[in-house]
Design an enzyme around this catalytic site. Structure first.
Site, PDB file in Angstrom:
ATOM      1  N   HIS A 141      78.070  -5.423  44.981  1.00  0.00           N
ATOM      2  CA  HIS A 141      79.694  -6.384  45.212  1.00  0.00           C
ATOM      3  C   HIS A 141      78.795  -7.764  46.170  1.00  0.00           C
ATOM      4  CE1 HIS A 141      83.344  -6.903  47.507  1.00  0.00           C
ATOM      5  NE2 HIS A 141      83.049  -6.903  48.413  1.00  0.00           N
ATOM      6  N   ASP A 143      80.189 -10.806  48.165  1.00  0.00           N
ATOM      7  CA  ASP A 143      81.435 -11.594  48.562  1.00  0.00           C
ATOM      8  C   ASP A 143      81.013 -13.331  48.273  1.00  0.00           C
ATOM      9  OD1 ASP A 143      83.142  -9.550  50.158  1.00  0.00           O
ATOM     10  OD2 ASP A 143      80.565  -8.867  50.729  1.00  0.00           O
ATOM     11  N   ASP A 255      86.798  -3.811  47.588  1.00  0.00           N
ATOM     12  CA  ASP A 255      86.430  -4.474  49.044  1.00  0.00           C
ATOM     13  C   ASP A 255      87.709  -5.195  50.170  1.00  0.00           C
ATOM     14  OD1 ASP A 255      85.632  -4.023  51.707  1.00  0.00           O
ATOM     15  OD2 ASP A 255      84.325  -6.495  51.101  1.00  0.00           O
TER      16      ASP A 255
HETATM   17 ZN   LIG Z   1      83.653  -7.552  50.282  1.00  0.00          ZN
END
Ligand SMILES: [Zn+2]
Length: 492
Positions: A141, A143, A255
């Site tokens: 993941h 960001d 998320d």
């Molecule tokens: Zn995230």
């Protein structure tokens, strides 16, 4: 004079009674959704509050049969495990999130090793006739801006993750990986050679690498305007089409802090057939786990037919990290996160470290892991199991790729070599999982598998534990939110 006074007082009293009655009538209409949305498909959860809580408690007790609550004639799951007569007419409409939230007690009872859930048991021979099929899905993941800036994340981690990915996936055709953030991917693409680009296209073509959702980012679904959500999706999809020649089939949202019903609508319209969500209130997760409803057709509240439905998988446990994805017990699952092998920078907070898989321990380790897989599988209707394997910015070092892929392959080889275990385990992409599920349930991907529920509504507000509600960000930084809307309006 006296009579006139009496008439005035009497008239005033009648006027007051009339006004008060009118007020009561209006108030009742306003608080009765069945009246308010006349003719709509709003749920009619009948009975008093106590009746609702009672039936919810029934729904929450671990299901006694593989299919949980009885199916309706139309093959759909009841709204609640309540007495048939009171809710029968709402069953065909499936789960309505406002109704679900209104009857859950949100009491946060201790569920044992699965703290926010309940004990899961099974019979060892449950898979004898139909084996358990496990897809372990490696993911990372990324960001595009959180603790570090987009550029700093790219320089420190993301470029290394993607560079290693090309090498490590080519080492063994059984390996798989999924990627979702096209903002990072396109930046990396601009910096790599034509040979490497060709290798990436081959990996996507062979199904080893899957681009999931394919948006520019994994957007927030609570504060963002739907135009911004569409805009970033178009940006990512056009990039993928132009550079790799691929259209995403499955959505991956681990998320966002709560999940909006707008997202399934947009994804379906973008031709995706399945999607996954993760950050859902723990009490809601528990309820859907107890009623075998973690996988459902997500329907728009305003859509009377099924033309906007999309198949959705809700992850059952606390987080998308490795300790919370193999099964209900994080202390066990953490032992199968081989980035946490002793000597590394991170360890297991449950104080039992992972051990590298060897000839000597593979049988014991494989049985321990299979027990978690079987327990997790008990929460779902099919005997196909999804097990994500990753976390934030994972796989940024070549050693981590080796640790995860080599140790898991040894476990899979052992499990698959023992037919008496009735399991087939492998690496998979998200669509590998959804495809296998469709095959097992005998449907075309994207269609409603027989016996699976329908759900309408959204998953706000989100709490991940106790009273930790993720709602402060709805109202914070108004200046930036306003600026963002102004900029969006110009882009439009
Ligand atoms: Zn995230």
């Amino acid at each position: 004079m006296k009579l006139k006074k009496q008439v005035t007082v009497c008239g005033a009293a009648i006027f007051c009674v009339a006004v008060f009655s009118l007020y009561l009538m209006l108030d009742r209409v306003q608080h009765d959704p069945a009246r308010h949305q006349s003719g709509g498909n709003f749920p009619r959860v009948s009975g008093s509050g106590t009746q609702g809580l009672g039936s919810w408690a029934v729904a929450l007790s671990p299901p006694s049969t593989a299919l949980g609550p009885a199916l309706t004639a139309r093959g759909e799951r009841p709204l609640l495990s309540a007495p048939a007569c009171s809710l029968q007419h709402t069953w065909s409409l499936g789960w309505q999130m406002l109704a679900v939230a209104s009857v859950l007690p949100f009491d946060n009872q201790d569920g044992g090793v699965w703290k926010q859930g309940f004990d899961i048991t099974y019979e060892p021979h449950e898979w004898d006739t139909e084996p358990l099929q496990v897809f372990v899905v490696p993911h990372s993941h990324n960001d595009p801006g959180w603790i570090k800036t987009f550029e700093k994340y790219y320089a420190d981690q993301t470029q290394h993750i993607l560079n290693s990915m090309v090498l490590k996936l080519q080492e063994d055709p059984r390996r798989r990986f999924i990627w979702s953030e096209i903002s990072f991917f396109s930046k990396w693409w601009d910096n790599i050679s034509t040979q490497k680009r060709a290798a990436v296209r081959r990996l996507v073509g062979s199904g080893q690498l899957e681009m999931v959702t394919g948006g520019w980012v994994m957007p927030d679904e609570a504060n963002s305007h739907y135009f911004a959500m569409i805009d970033q999706l178009i940006e990512g999809h056009q990039w993928l089409e132009k550079n790799i020649g691929v259209t995403p089939r499955s959505g991956w949202a681990v998320d966002p802090f709560g999940h909006s019903a707008t997202m399934p609508y947009l994804l379906r319209r973008a031709n995706l057939t399945s999607m996954l969500i993760q950050r859902v209130h723990y009490a809601i997760k528990k309820h859907f786990a107890a009623t075998h409803s973690l996988e459902f057709m997500w329907r728009q509240t305003w859509d009377p037919d099924s033309s906007t439905d999309i198949f959705c998988h809700m992850m059952p446990f606390y987080s998308y990290d490795v300790p919370h994805t193999c099964g209900p017990d994080p202390k066990i699952c953490c032992q199968f996160d081989f980035k946490r092998l002793p000597g590394g920078r991170i360890n297991c907070p449950w104080k039992v470290p992972p051990r590298a898989i060897t000839e000597a321990n593979v049988a014991e380790r494989a049985h321990l892991l299979l027990d978690q897989y079987r327990k997790k599988s008990k929460l779902f209707l099919s005997k196909v199991l999804l097990v994500p394997l990753g976390d934030d910015f994972r796989y940024d070092k070549p050693q981590e790729w080796d640790a995860q892929f080599l140790n898991y392959q040894r476990l899979f080889d052992f499990l698959n070599a023992h037919p008496s275990l009735h399991v087939q385990a492998q690496f998979g992409t998200l669509s590998d999982y959804f495809d296998a599920l469709s095959k097992r349930t005998g449907i075309v991907p994207g269609m409603k598998p027989p016996g699976f529920p329908v759900l309408s509504g959204d998953f706000f507000s989100y709490a991940d534990r106790e009273d930790h509600y993720w709602t402060g960000y709805y109202t914070s930084r108004p200046f930036y939110k306003s600026l963002d809307r102004v900029l969006e309006a110009h882009l439009r």
